[in-house]
Enzyme design. Structure first.
Site, PDB file in Angstrom:
ATOM      1  N   CYS A   1      36.429  13.799 -15.984  1.00 52.47           N
ATOM      2  CA  CYS A   1      35.246  13.102 -16.472  1.00 52.47           C
ATOM      3  C   CYS A   1      35.658  11.840 -17.221  1.00 52.47           C
ATOM      4  O   CYS A   1      36.537  11.894 -18.077  1.00 52.47           O
ATOM      5  CB  CYS A   1      34.468  14.052 -17.386  1.00 52.47           C
ATOM      6  SG  CYS A   1      33.271  13.278 -18.441  1.00 52.47           S
ATOM      7  N   GLU A   2      35.034  10.734 -16.893  1.00 56.78           N
ATOM      8  CA  GLU A   2      35.399   9.490 -17.558  1.00 56.78           C
ATOM      9  C   GLU A   2      34.909   9.415 -19.004  1.00 56.78           C
ATOM     10  O   GLU A   2      35.361   8.572 -19.758  1.00 56.78           O
ATOM     11  CB  GLU A   2      34.897   8.283 -16.770  1.00 56.78           C
ATOM     12  CG  GLU A   2      33.401   8.119 -16.733  1.00 56.78           C
ATOM     13  CD  GLU A   2      32.974   6.941 -15.877  1.00 56.78           C
ATOM     14  OE1 GLU A   2      31.922   6.358 -16.200  1.00 56.78           O
ATOM     15  OE2 GLU A   2      33.665   6.604 -14.907  1.00 56.78           O
ATOM     16  N   HIS A   3      33.999  10.280 -19.393  1.00 58.68           N
ATOM     17  CA  HIS A   3      33.483  10.237 -20.763  1.00 58.68           C
ATOM     18  C   HIS A   3      34.408  10.908 -21.772  1.00 58.68           C
ATOM     19  O   HIS A   3      34.533  10.441 -22.902  1.00 58.68           O
ATOM     20  CB  HIS A   3      32.096  10.886 -20.836  1.00 58.68           C
ATOM     21  CG  HIS A   3      31.074  10.134 -20.075  1.00 58.68           C
ATOM     22  ND1 HIS A   3      30.005  10.753 -19.457  1.00 58.68           N
ATOM     23  CD2 HIS A   3      30.945   8.822 -19.791  1.00 58.68           C
ATOM     24  CE1 HIS A   3      29.272   9.847 -18.848  1.00 58.68           C
ATOM     25  NE2 HIS A   3      29.815   8.671 -19.033  1.00 58.68           N
ATOM     26  N   HIS A   4      35.023  12.039 -21.386  1.00 59.59           N
ATOM     27  CA  HIS A   4      35.897  12.778 -22.306  1.00 59.59           C
ATOM     28  C   HIS A   4      37.307  12.960 -21.746  1.00 59.59           C
ATOM     29  O   HIS A   4      38.134  13.597 -22.385  1.00 59.59           O
ATOM     30  CB  HIS A   4      35.312  14.174 -22.597  1.00 59.59           C
ATOM     31  CG  HIS A   4      33.983  14.142 -23.242  1.00 59.59           C
ATOM     32  ND1 HIS A   4      32.811  14.301 -22.531  1.00 59.59           N
ATOM     33  CD2 HIS A   4      33.615  13.952 -24.529  1.00 59.59           C
ATOM     34  CE1 HIS A   4      31.790  14.223 -23.358  1.00 59.59           C
ATOM     35  NE2 HIS A   4      32.245  14.017 -24.575  1.00 59.59           N
TER      36      HIS A   4
ATOM     37  N   GLN B   1      30.498  12.996 -11.590  1.00 56.23           N
ATOM     38  CA  GLN B   1      30.247  13.759 -10.363  1.00 56.23           C
ATOM     39  C   GLN B   1      29.266  13.014  -9.464  1.00 56.23           C
ATOM     40  O   GLN B   1      29.423  13.006  -8.244  1.00 56.23           O
ATOM     41  CB  GLN B   1      29.734  15.155 -10.699  1.00 56.23           C
ATOM     42  CG  GLN B   1      29.574  16.027  -9.464  1.00 56.23           C
ATOM     43  CD  GLN B   1      29.275  17.472  -9.806  1.00 56.23           C
ATOM     44  OE1 GLN B   1      29.865  18.030 -10.724  1.00 56.23           O
ATOM     45  NE2 GLN B   1      28.365  18.078  -9.075  1.00 56.23           N
TER      46      GLN B   1
ATOM     47  N   HIS C   1      32.264  21.578 -15.559  1.00 53.68           N
ATOM     48  CA  HIS C   1      32.816  20.480 -16.344  1.00 53.68           C
ATOM     49  C   HIS C   1      33.286  21.038 -17.679  1.00 53.68           C
ATOM     50  O   HIS C   1      32.492  21.606 -18.427  1.00 53.68           O
ATOM     51  CB  HIS C   1      31.741  19.415 -16.590  1.00 53.68           C
ATOM     52  CG  HIS C   1      31.252  18.766 -15.328  1.00 53.68           C
ATOM     53  ND1 HIS C   1      31.317  17.412 -15.144  1.00 53.68           N
ATOM     54  CD2 HIS C   1      30.698  19.277 -14.206  1.00 53.68           C
ATOM     55  CE1 HIS C   1      30.822  17.112 -13.949  1.00 53.68           C
ATOM     56  NE2 HIS C   1      30.444  18.234 -13.364  1.00 53.68           N
TER      57      HIS C   1
ATOM     58  N   CYS D   1      33.910  19.529 -20.259  1.00 54.63           N
ATOM     59  CA  CYS D   1      33.218  18.892 -21.381  1.00 54.63           C
ATOM     60  C   CYS D   1      31.930  19.654 -21.716  1.00 54.63           C
ATOM     61  O   CYS D   1      31.373  19.484 -22.800  1.00 54.63           O
ATOM     62  CB  CYS D   1      32.931  17.418 -21.113  1.00 54.63           C
ATOM     63  SG  CYS D   1      32.040  17.064 -19.607  1.00 54.63           S
TER      64      CYS D   1
END
Length: 189
Positions: free
Chosen positions: A82-85, A124, A152, A154
């Site tokens: 995941c690019e956020h976490h 995703q 995920h 996260c």
């Protein structure tokens, strides 16, 4: 990929969380993480077009009734981050369907496309679009559908910690956008 910079920054992260990067169990960790990043982020170095060219091996269909032909591949296993976490997206299964137009894509190439597109910092939703776009170009077909289900970390290992949560995304191009029967072909059996 700058593995020396990755090693340096992983060492600094270890220090920042209160670890000693020189202790026996961690001494080689920055190097191992850098090598892992080379592998799991290998898709970062390629555009969708380049992946389509890389895995675009096709064959003539020999099928005279192409209007009634669909290629479906289910349960292609991939993982991503995941690019956020930068958290692991795991237990991901990709279903791909497309309508051949004079040529068919080599079956292993479908799985390779999914794998390479996943080897990037991703969402995703974007992953499904990337796979559909690459399959469309590689197969020479505007008619592509992609369904992805996955977990995920996260969501499961931090934050809400809902371990049973599954995310399902669907991407439709061409005839798949409006044809419910085609869309239903992607559903898990």
């Amino acid at each position: 990929m700058d593995t020396k910079a990755i090693e340096y920054h992983i060492r600094e992260i270890l220090k920042a969380i209160g670890e000693d990067p020189e202790r026996e169990g961690l001494r080689e960790t920055p190097h191992r993480v850098a090598k892992m990043y080379e592998e799991v982020f290998a898709g970062t170095g390629y555009s969708n077009h380049e992946i389509a060219e890389m895995f675009g091996k096709t064959f003539e269909t020999n099928n005279t009734d192409q209007e009634n032909s669909v290629v479906i591949m289910r349960d292609i296993s991939v993982f991503s981050y995941c690019e956020h976490h930068m958290a692991l997206m795991y237990d991901m299964h990709v279903n791909v369907a497309y309508i051949p137009h004079e040529r068919v894509l080599g079956l292993s190439k479908i799985a390779r496309i999914c794998d390479m597109a996943a080897k990037r910092l991703q969402l995703q939703e974007r992953l499904g679009h990337d796979i559909a776009e690459i399959i469309s170009e590689a197969a020479g077909s505007p008619d592509v559908g992609v369904q992805i289900s996955g977990s995920h970390s996260c969501m499961t290992a931090r934050g809400i910690k809902n371990v049973s949560a599954q995310t399902v995304t669907k991407t439709f191009l061409g005839a798949f956008k409006t044809d419910k029967e085609l869309q239903n072909l992607l559903e898990d059996v």
